[in-house]
Design a protein around this motif. Structure first.
Motif, PDB file in Angstrom:
ATOM      1  N   GLY A 267     -68.234 109.650  45.381  1.00 32.10           N
ATOM      2  CA  GLY A 267     -67.008 108.998  45.859  1.00 32.10           C
ATOM      3  C   GLY A 267     -67.295 107.539  46.152  1.00 32.10           C
TER       4      GLY A 267
ATOM      5  N   GLU B 123     -71.143 107.297  42.476  1.00 30.06           N
ATOM      6  CA  GLU B 123     -70.423 108.129  41.503  1.00 30.06           C
ATOM      7  C   GLU B 123     -68.948 108.239  41.851  1.00 30.06           C
ATOM      8  N   ASP B 124     -68.121 108.290  40.811  1.00 31.29           N
ATOM      9  CA  ASP B 124     -66.697 108.600  41.023  1.00 31.29           C
ATOM     10  C   ASP B 124     -66.182 109.325  39.786  1.00 31.29           C
TER      11      ASP B 124
ATOM     12  N   LEU C  92     -61.301 120.075  48.641  1.00 30.82           N
ATOM     13  CA  LEU C  92     -61.977 119.153  47.713  1.00 30.82           C
ATOM     14  C   LEU C  92     -63.472 119.088  48.033  1.00 30.82           C
TER      15      LEU C  92
ATOM     16  N   ASN D 145     -66.955 102.373  59.314  1.00 27.52           N
ATOM     17  CA  ASN D 145     -66.415 101.331  58.446  1.00 27.52           C
ATOM     18  C   ASN D 145     -66.251 100.017  59.226  1.00 27.52           C
TER      19      ASN D 145
HETATM   20  P1  NAD Z   1     -61.399 106.560  49.836  1.00 31.64           P
HETATM   21  O1  NAD Z   1     -60.107 107.164  49.466  1.00 31.64           O
HETATM   22  O2  NAD Z   1     -61.510 105.083  50.015  1.00 31.64           O
HETATM   23  O3  NAD Z   1     -62.517 106.971  48.748  1.00 31.64           O
HETATM   24  C1  NAD Z   1     -62.684 108.262  48.247  1.00 31.64           C
HETATM   25  C2  NAD Z   1     -63.229 108.152  46.832  1.00 31.64           C
HETATM   26  O4  NAD Z   1     -63.574 109.453  46.377  1.00 31.64           O
HETATM   27  C3  NAD Z   1     -62.212 107.576  45.849  1.00 31.64           C
HETATM   28  O5  NAD Z   1     -62.797 106.511  45.131  1.00 31.64           O
HETATM   29  C4  NAD Z   1     -61.883 108.761  44.950  1.00 31.64           C
HETATM   30  O6  NAD Z   1     -61.602 108.384  43.600  1.00 31.64           O
HETATM   31  C5  NAD Z   1     -63.175 109.540  45.028  1.00 31.64           C
HETATM   32  N1  NAD Z   1     -63.036 110.941  44.639  1.00 31.64           N
HETATM   33  C6  NAD Z   1     -61.952 111.758  44.723  1.00 31.64           C
HETATM   34  N2  NAD Z   1     -62.239 112.966  44.212  1.00 31.64           N
HETATM   35  C7  NAD Z   1     -63.534 112.912  43.802  1.00 31.64           C
HETATM   36  C8  NAD Z   1     -64.395 113.842  43.163  1.00 31.64           C
HETATM   37  N3  NAD Z   1     -63.993 115.071  42.867  1.00 31.64           N
HETATM   38  N4  NAD Z   1     -65.649 113.436  42.850  1.00 31.64           N
HETATM   39  C9  NAD Z   1     -66.071 112.185  43.153  1.00 31.64           C
HETATM   40  N5  NAD Z   1     -65.287 111.262  43.749  1.00 31.64           N
HETATM   41  C10 NAD Z   1     -64.041 111.625  44.069  1.00 31.64           C
HETATM   42  O7  NAD Z   1     -61.888 107.328  51.150  1.00 31.64           O
HETATM   43  P2  NAD Z   1     -62.880 106.801  52.301  1.00 31.64           P
HETATM   44  O8  NAD Z   1     -62.079 106.077  53.322  1.00 31.64           O
HETATM   45  O9  NAD Z   1     -64.058 106.148  51.658  1.00 31.64           O
HETATM   46  O10 NAD Z   1     -63.300 108.193  52.960  1.00 31.64           O
HETATM   47  C11 NAD Z   1     -64.289 109.012  52.386  1.00 31.64           C
HETATM   48  C12 NAD Z   1     -64.807 109.950  53.442  1.00 31.64           C
HETATM   49  O11 NAD Z   1     -65.371 109.188  54.504  1.00 31.64           O
HETATM   50  C13 NAD Z   1     -63.754 110.847  54.071  1.00 31.64           C
HETATM   51  O12 NAD Z   1     -64.322 112.090  54.358  1.00 31.64           O
HETATM   52  C14 NAD Z   1     -63.379 110.107  55.346  1.00 31.64           C
HETATM   53  O13 NAD Z   1     -62.892 110.948  56.346  1.00 31.64           O
HETATM   54  C15 NAD Z   1     -64.740 109.539  55.740  1.00 31.64           C
HETATM   55  N6  NAD Z   1     -64.721 108.356  56.585  1.00 31.64           N
HETATM   56  C16 NAD Z   1     -63.774 107.364  56.379  1.00 31.64           C
HETATM   57  C17 NAD Z   1     -63.806 106.228  57.207  1.00 31.64           C
HETATM   58  C18 NAD Z   1     -62.813 105.099  57.003  1.00 31.64           C
HETATM   59  O14 NAD Z   1     -62.697 104.227  57.898  1.00 31.64           O
HETATM   60  N7  NAD Z   1     -62.116 105.021  55.874  1.00 31.64           N
HETATM   61  C19 NAD Z   1     -64.774 106.100  58.211  1.00 31.64           C
HETATM   62  C20 NAD Z   1     -65.731 107.120  58.357  1.00 31.64           C
HETATM   63  C21 NAD Z   1     -65.691 108.256  57.533  1.00 31.64           C
END
Ligand code: NAD
Length: 309
Positions: free
Chosen positions: A25, A47-48, A111, A158
């Motif tokens: 991701g 990876e994505d 997921l 973040n």
């Molecule tokens: P995001 O939506 O920015 O990124 C998620 C990424 O995962 C996307 O690029 C998407 O294309 C990809 N993805 C979707 N399905 C996938 C798959 N099957 N295989 C590989 N990649 C896939 O989300 P984010 O904000 O980076 O959050 C990611 C995780 O981190 C979540 O669990 C979230 O709760 C956690 N988190 C987020 C924050 C924040 O401030 N955004 C802070 C701490 C933790």
């Protein structure tokens, strides 16, 4: 050898560690974790699901590293070396060479469980599998593995390069050696680790969700304007950002999913999401990443989810 760092490693971990980290991701968090690990000398695969998304993630990692150079936190040479340490991949096939896999896919239990099931067959049996979930039960994600003992929660914040904290969350079945490897990895990235039990939202997400939701309720009820609400928290409590600004940074969809997870986990009305938050998400107003949330962000949202220009 502790599983991550070879005994021959020199005293400068940035230049000596060549273990591979596979980040699943390439969104806001995955790209930040990739940048941080690469900066500390790890070989990183980001990876994505498509080439475009993986490249966008690499762009975000580059952007975060550029910011660190601007703030004089790292040198240009550090940035160049970090960028050389990152490559991108589509799909999980190349996860087999990693010693640590960090899943940073969207905050959806089905997921993440599907991904862990797929990773189970794709990764080296000695690798540890970490999830960056901010609220989902690590035990439940790990349960789909043949060996659930090798999964652990590693919750980064973040923006990753600037935030000091990592929450370490062992699931019910996580082996102590895996917890130790998770801790060692986070500490090698210069982070301070706090240990939390695997309860919904752990420590920080539970605290944050209530803070953001209460501010949304006050806005919804007309207690104060968004500007005054944010000013009250900043000036009254010395918070660096107001809760509504912070909700825009986190992503309103993420904030809402977290509240729903806490509600599901505790069945306590204090986690009832404010209807305003829900309707904003339904309207696609997700905060900085969509260009509009409690505030508007003219032009394109910045790729790292950082402050709009
Ligand atoms: P995001 O939506 O920015 O990124 C998620 C990424 O995962 C996307 O690029 C998407 O294309 C990809 N993805 C979707 N399905 C996938 C798959 N099957 N295989 C590989 N990649 C896939 O989300 P984010 O904000 O980076 O959050 C990611 C995780 O981190 C979540 O669990 C979230 O709760 C956690 N988190 C987020 C924050 C924040 O401030 N955004 C802070 C701490 C933790």
């Amino acid at each position: 050898m502790n599983g991550l760092v070879p005994e021959s490693a020199s005293s400068d971990p940035r230049r000596s560690i060549r273990e591979r980290v596979f980040v699943v991701g390439a969104g806001i968090m995955g790209s930040g974790i990739a940048a941080e690990a690469a900066l500390h000398g790890y070989a990183v695969t980001l990876e994505d699901v498509t080439e475009e998304l993986a490249q966008a993630g690499l762009g975000r990692a580059r952007h975060a590293l550029d910011g660190a150079v601007e703030h004089q936190a790292i040198s240009s040479a550090d940035r160049e070396e970090a960028l050389r340490n990152i490559d991108v991949a589509i799909g999980l096939r190349r996860a087999d060479s990693a010693q640590i896999v960090i899943e940073a896919a969207p905050e959806k239990l089905t997921l993440k469980r599907d991904l862990f099931r797929e990773l189970d067959g794709a990764v080296n049996p000695t690798a540890i599998l970490a999830t960056n979930t901010s609220s989902l039960p690590v035990t439940s994600i790990a349960a789909v593995l043949k060996d659930p003992g090798r999964a652990v929660g590693l919750h980064f914040f973040n923006p990753v390069l600037r935030m000091q904290l990592v929450e370490l969350i062992p699931g019910l079945t996580t082996r102590p050696e895996v917890v130790a490897r998770g801790r060692s990895f986070a500490e090698r990235l210069g982070k301070t680790v706090v240990l939390s039990r695997d309860t919904p939202g752990f420590v920080t997400t539970r605290a944050l969700a209530v803070l953001l939701n209460e501010a949304a309720w006050m806005l919804y009820e007309g207690t104060a304007t968004k500007e005054d609400l944010d000013a009250a928290y900043k000036l009254g409590f010395n918070h660096p950002m107001g809760p509504l600004e912070l909700a825009d940074l986190v992503g309103l969809d993420t904030a809402l999913s977290i509240l729903d997870i806490l509600w599901e986990g505790f069945k306590d009305p204090k986690y009832r999401a404010c209807p305003l938050l829900r309707s904003m998400v339904e309207a696609g107003h997700l905060g900085r990443k969509s260009g509009e949330g409690f505030y508007t962000y003219p032009g394109r949202a910045r790729p790292d989810g950082g402050p709009a220009p």
